[in-house]
Design a protein around this motif. Structure first.
Motif, PDB file in Angstrom:
ATOM      1  N   ILE A  67       0.842  -1.208   0.000  1.00  0.00           N
ATOM      2  CA  ILE A  67       0.000   0.000   0.000  1.00  0.00           C
ATOM      3  C   ILE A  67       0.869   1.246   0.000  1.00  0.00           C
ATOM      4  O   ILE A  67       0.615   2.206  -0.749  1.00  0.00           O
ATOM      5  CB  ILE A  67      -0.958  -0.006   1.217  1.00  0.00           C
ATOM      6  N   THR A  68       1.905   1.242   0.834  1.00  0.00           N
ATOM      7  CA  THR A  68       2.832   2.384   0.873  1.00  0.00           C
ATOM      8  C   THR A  68       3.476   2.601  -0.484  1.00  0.00           C
ATOM      9  O   THR A  68       3.566   3.742  -0.968  1.00  0.00           O
ATOM     10  CB  THR A  68       3.925   2.146   1.938  1.00  0.00           C
ATOM     11  N   LEU A  69       3.906   1.515  -1.112  1.00  0.00           N
ATOM     12  CA  LEU A  69       4.542   1.606  -2.425  1.00  0.00           C
ATOM     13  C   LEU A  69       3.594   2.160  -3.475  1.00  0.00           C
ATOM     14  O   LEU A  69       3.985   2.980  -4.312  1.00  0.00           O
ATOM     15  CB  LEU A  69       5.059   0.231  -2.845  1.00  0.00           C
ATOM     16  N   CYS A  70       2.339   1.747  -3.440  1.00  0.00           N
ATOM     17  CA  CYS A  70       1.344   2.261  -4.397  1.00  0.00           C
ATOM     18  C   CYS A  70       1.161   3.775  -4.233  1.00  0.00           C
ATOM     19  O   CYS A  70       1.092   4.510  -5.225  1.00  0.00           O
ATOM     20  CB  CYS A  70       0.007   1.551  -4.211  1.00  0.00           C
ATOM     21  N   ILE A  71       1.106   4.228  -2.986  1.00  0.00           N
ATOM     22  CA  ILE A  71       0.942   5.663  -2.729  1.00  0.00           C
ATOM     23  C   ILE A  71       2.150   6.443  -3.213  1.00  0.00           C
ATOM     24  O   ILE A  71       2.012   7.488  -3.873  1.00  0.00           O
ATOM     25  CB  ILE A  71       0.689   5.909  -1.226  1.00  0.00           C
ATOM     26  N   THR A  72       3.351   5.950  -2.911  1.00  0.00           N
ATOM     27  CA  THR A  72       4.553   6.677  -3.335  1.00  0.00           C
ATOM     28  C   THR A  72       4.695   6.669  -4.856  1.00  0.00           C
ATOM     29  O   THR A  72       5.152   7.657  -5.439  1.00  0.00           O
ATOM     30  CB  THR A  72       5.825   6.084  -2.692  1.00  0.00           C
ATOM     31  N   PRO A 103       8.404  10.455  -3.938  1.00  0.00           N
ATOM     32  CA  PRO A 103       9.180   9.876  -2.835  1.00  0.00           C
ATOM     33  C   PRO A 103       9.879   8.590  -3.279  1.00  0.00           C
ATOM     34  O   PRO A 103       9.611   8.084  -4.365  1.00  0.00           O
ATOM     35  CB  PRO A 103       8.109   9.598  -1.771  1.00  0.00           C
ATOM     36  N   SER A 104      10.746   8.069  -2.450  1.00  0.00           N
ATOM     37  CA  SER A 104      11.558   6.903  -2.798  1.00  0.00           C
ATOM     38  C   SER A 104      10.789   5.593  -2.650  1.00  0.00           C
ATOM     39  O   SER A 104      10.228   5.318  -1.593  1.00  0.00           O
ATOM     40  CB  SER A 104      12.797   6.853  -1.898  1.00  0.00           C
ATOM     41  N   ASN A 105      10.782   4.781  -3.711  1.00  0.00           N
ATOM     42  CA  ASN A 105      10.136   3.470  -3.635  1.00  0.00           C
ATOM     43  C   ASN A 105      10.908   2.501  -2.737  1.00  0.00           C
ATOM     44  O   ASN A 105      10.308   1.697  -2.020  1.00  0.00           O
ATOM     45  CB  ASN A 105       9.983   2.871  -5.034  1.00  0.00           C
ATOM     46  N   HIS A 106      12.240   2.557  -2.795  1.00  0.00           N
ATOM     47  CA  HIS A 106      13.042   1.699  -1.922  1.00  0.00           C
ATOM     48  C   HIS A 106      12.707   1.976  -0.452  1.00  0.00           C
ATOM     49  O   HIS A 106      12.508   1.050   0.335  1.00  0.00           O
ATOM     50  CB  HIS A 106      14.541   1.946  -2.157  1.00  0.00           C
ATOM     51  N   MET A 107      12.666   3.240  -0.091  1.00  0.00           N
ATOM     52  CA  MET A 107      12.373   3.591   1.290  1.00  0.00           C
ATOM     53  C   MET A 107      10.937   3.232   1.643  1.00  0.00           C
ATOM     54  O   MET A 107      10.648   2.862   2.789  1.00  0.00           O
ATOM     55  CB  MET A 107      12.621   5.087   1.509  1.00  0.00           C
ATOM     56  N   ALA A 108      10.027   3.311   0.675  1.00  0.00           N
ATOM     57  CA  ALA A 108       8.637   2.934   0.910  1.00  0.00           C
ATOM     58  C   ALA A 108       8.540   1.466   1.301  1.00  0.00           C
ATOM     59  O   ALA A 108       7.834   1.100   2.246  1.00  0.00           O
ATOM     60  CB  ALA A 108       7.799   3.209  -0.341  1.00  0.00           C
TER      61      ALA A 108
END
Length: 198
Positions: A67-72, A103-108
């Protein structure tokens, strides 16, 4: 001083200097590029051999990080902020497509996993993974593919997704886990019956 100026100032402080040693460069490249694959392999191994409780936490981590990755990803497409090497600032140590930076996908991914454990009974694992996430954040800036605010943005998005999604998880986790484990058993039944995986 604007946010952009602060971001650039922090980037110049953290990005690899010209005189950086090969050891430091290789360490940063490993953390920035390869550590995510090591972590995914570890999670796969724990999923296949772990207990019900382990599987439940891994599934939770997968959902919240997804979910975080989708938002970022949606934010990065909407904002379209350039990466440092596109702006020709600093030193770049790894190849990367000129996709949007913030924002960063890796950090997400890392922060989404870290907070999913932090907001659980395995909080100590969550703390360790948060430290690991910030190691990744430093490394991605050091190798020149992200600005610091890219990492900070993803970190707080991951926190918000986990914090505000926790009640929904507690409400719907049991039937969802049951469904996923039923599928897991059907796919891996021969290996489970032979005791190779759980």
């Amino acid at each position: 001083m604007s946010f952009a100026q602060i971001d650039l100032y922090l980037y110049q402080m953290l990005n690899a200097p010209d005189q950086a040693s090969n050891l430091m460069k290789n360490y940063a490249i490993f953390a920035a590029h390869d550590l995510i694959f090591v972590m995914l392999f570890v999670f796969l191994a724990f999923w296949l051999r772990g207990s019900f409780q382990t599987k439940k936490l891994i599934l939770k981590a997968f959902i919240f990080s997804f979910i975080t990755l989708c938002i970022t990803e949606l934010l990065s497409m909407a904002l379209g902020t350039p990466r440092p090497f596109v702006l020709e600032v600093g030193q770049t140590l790894i190849e990367h497509a000129p996709t949007p930076s913030f924002p960063s996908n890796h950090m997400a991914i890392f922060s989404g996993i870290a907070f999913s454990y932090y907001f659980s009974e395995k909080r100590d694992i969550g703390r360790f993974l948060i430290v690991l996430a910030w190691l990744i954040a430093w490394a991605r800036v050091y190798v020149g593919v992200h600005f610091p605010l890219d990492m900070i943005g993803s970190f707080f998005i991951a926190w918000a997704v986990n914090y505000f999604g926790l009640n929904l998880w507690h409400k719907y986790k049991e039937p969802f886990i049951e469904l996923v484990l039923r599928i897991h058993f059907k796919i891996f039944r021969p290996l489970i019956e032979n005791g190779l995986i759980k």
